[in-house]
Design a protein around this motif. Structure first.
Motif, mmCIF file in Angstrom:
data_model
loop_
_atom_site.group_PDB
_atom_site.id
_atom_site.type_symbol
_atom_site.label_atom_id
_atom_site.label_comp_id
_atom_site.label_asym_id
_atom_site.label_seq_id
_atom_site.Cartn_x
_atom_site.Cartn_y
_atom_site.Cartn_z
ATOM 1 N N ASP A 168 0.833 -1.119 0.089
ATOM 2 C CA ASP A 168 0.091 0.045 -0.076
ATOM 3 C C ASP A 168 0.736 1.213 0.006
ATOM 4 O O ASP A 168 1.547 1.756 1.053
ATOM 5 C CB ASP A 168 -0.788 0.046 1.326
ATOM 6 C CG ASP A 168 -1.906 1.204 1.216
ATOM 7 O OD1 ASP A 168 -1.921 1.749 0.233
ATOM 8 O OD2 ASP A 168 -2.827 1.261 2.161
ATOM 9 N N ASN A 170 0.129 4.095 -0.196
ATOM 10 C CA ASN A 170 -0.729 5.694 0.549
ATOM 11 C C ASN A 170 0.119 5.710 1.710
ATOM 12 O O ASN A 170 0.165 6.887 2.166
ATOM 13 C CB ASN A 170 -1.943 5.409 0.394
ATOM 14 C CG ASN A 170 -2.812 5.104 -0.792
ATOM 15 O OD1 ASN A 170 -2.312 5.771 -1.833
ATOM 16 N ND2 ASN A 170 -3.681 4.473 -1.061
ATOM 17 N N ILE A 171 0.470 4.711 2.529
ATOM 18 C CA ILE A 171 1.144 4.756 3.539
ATOM 19 C C ILE A 171 2.536 5.498 3.552
ATOM 20 O O ILE A 171 2.815 6.365 4.241
ATOM 21 C CB ILE A 171 1.335 3.249 4.444
ATOM 22 C CG1 ILE A 171 0.050 2.944 4.684
ATOM 23 C CG2 ILE A 171 2.222 3.578 5.516
ATOM 24 C CD1 ILE A 171 -0.098 1.419 5.132
ATOM 25 N N SER A 174 2.130 9.166 3.005
ATOM 26 C CA SER A 174 1.731 9.821 4.324
ATOM 27 C C SER A 174 2.858 9.966 5.007
ATOM 28 O O SER A 174 3.057 11.011 5.854
ATOM 29 C CB SER A 174 0.656 8.937 5.037
ATOM 30 O OG SER A 174 -0.382 8.806 4.125
ATOM 31 N N LYS A 185 10.609 5.193 6.790
ATOM 32 C CA LYS A 185 9.494 4.872 5.806
ATOM 33 C C LYS A 185 9.774 3.261 5.752
ATOM 34 O O LYS A 185 8.581 2.539 5.870
ATOM 35 C CB LYS A 185 9.640 5.303 4.663
ATOM 36 C CG LYS A 185 9.208 6.894 4.435
ATOM 37 C CD LYS A 185 9.293 7.367 3.000
ATOM 38 C CE LYS A 185 10.475 7.756 2.525
ATOM 39 N NZ LYS A 185 10.378 8.331 1.249
ATOM 40 N N TYR A 188 8.320 1.712 9.373
ATOM 41 C CA TYR A 188 7.094 2.078 9.908
ATOM 42 C C TYR A 188 6.062 1.675 8.650
ATOM 43 O O TYR A 188 4.670 1.770 9.032
ATOM 44 C CB TYR A 188 6.661 3.585 10.500
ATOM 45 C CG TYR A 188 7.785 3.546 11.816
ATOM 46 C CD1 TYR A 188 7.271 2.945 12.902
ATOM 47 C CD2 TYR A 188 8.828 4.313 11.770
ATOM 48 C CE1 TYR A 188 7.997 3.021 14.042
ATOM 49 C CE2 TYR A 188 9.426 4.581 12.869
ATOM 50 C CZ TYR A 188 9.244 3.942 13.949
ATOM 51 O OH TYR A 188 9.946 4.120 15.258
ATOM 52 N N GLY A 189 6.620 2.043 7.278
ATOM 53 C CA GLY A 189 5.707 1.868 6.126
ATOM 54 C C GLY A 189 5.587 0.634 5.548
ATOM 55 O O GLY A 189 4.521 -0.329 5.141
ATOM 56 N N GLN A 193 3.772 -4.244 6.770
ATOM 57 C CA GLN A 193 3.090 -4.841 5.861
ATOM 58 C C GLN A 193 3.807 -6.164 5.300
ATOM 59 O O GLN A 193 2.946 -7.011 5.102
ATOM 60 C CB GLN A 193 2.977 -4.018 4.563
ATOM 61 C CG GLN A 193 2.347 -2.721 4.906
ATOM 62 C CD GLN A 193 2.053 -1.657 3.585
ATOM 63 O OE1 GLN A 193 1.432 -2.285 2.683
ATOM 64 N NE2 GLN A 193 2.697 -0.535 3.309
#
Length: 268
Positions: A168, A170-171, A174, A185, A188-189, A193
């Motif tokens: 994703d 989009n995370i 953001s 990133k 945490y992003g 996932q």
């Protein structure tokens, strides 16, 4: 009404398509039957089959429960160790290759070249890798670990890429908007996932590698395969039965626990 009419018109075409596929499958099946040759099945062959079944029903219990280096328990533990270490090493090498294969992460030319490399790695059978490494390191468990590692890279990287491509983004956008650096990133992003799916894939591959490690012993790459083939060549069917029983129990236990862990990881 128009939708119903379209479906009615499409039905004959669908039926023809299904019949064509069914006829092709039937022809392929009939053609495949030509490879079946029962002329070589002799009384001695049937006797060997009966011996194998008898060995499984009457295993050598001393060998099965022996804790010596020649016992089934020791050889099974060695097989697990080969599969486990090989899976870990293959996973570590597959992760960077997976990111280099993901067109979302790197330019398409780089992804295409890396995917071609992974296809080549997957094409070569594990037994061929085993024979190659035995020439380099000599027979033994280390050759088995190297074989499992290299044979795992192709499939693991391919499955990792499928997960990476479904990220994703989009995370990430953001996190980028609030000023996160690259490490943050990833931490945490991306990593949250990927972690559970990556671990699920690695466990699935370990389950497969356990079977591969059992076979690799036949070419001298450690594990339980070599004693199995030696016992079969010597017609020691009770020993064959002990080894096969140990293998079946081990595979069932590993599959049971790996499926439970994978389901827990996937469903959360």
């Amino acid at each position: 009404m128009d939708a119903i009419e379209k479906q009615l018109h499409a039905s004959p075409r669908n039926l023809r398509y299904i019949l064509t596929i069914a006829v092709l499958i039937l022809l392929l099946f009939i053609w495949s039957l030509t490879t079946v040759n029962l002329d070589n099945v002799s009384e001695s062959g049937l006797g060997i089959a009966a011996g194998i079944i008898g060995g499984i029903l009457n295993p050598d219990l001393d060998l099965l429960f022996s804790f010596t280096s020649q016992g089934v328990l020791y050889l099974l533990i060695e097989t697990i160790a080969i599969a486990f270490l090989g899976t870990i090493m293959g996973s570590i090498l597959a992760i960077p290759l997976a990111f280099l294969s993901a067109s979302k992460i790197v330019p398409k030319p780089v992804a295409s070249v890396t995917r071609l490399l992974l296809i080549i790695i997957r094409t070569i059978p594990a037994l061929v890798y085993g024979l190659m490494f035995i020439r380099v390191t000599g027979p033994g468990p280390f050759a088995g670990v190297l074989t499992i590692s290299l044979a795992s890279i192709g499939m693991l990287a391919k499955l990792f890429v499928d997960v990476i491509e479904e990220l994703d983004t989009n995370i990430l956008e953001s996190l980028d908007s609030i000023g996160c650096n690259t490490f943050e990133k990833i931490r945490y992003g991306i990593w949250p996932q990927l972690f559970s799916m990556f671990l699920s894939i690695i466990i699935y591959r370990f389950d497969m590698n356990l079977r591969e490690a059992s076979i690799l012993g036949i070419v001298g790459a450690g594990g339980i395969g070599a004693p199995l083939i030696f016992a079969m060549n010597a017609y020691r069917w009770s020993e064959v039965g002990s080894i096969l029983i140990g293998l079946v129990v081990l595979i069932l236990l590993v599959e049971f626990f790996s499926n439970r862990i994978r389901n827990k990881l996937v469903r959360g």
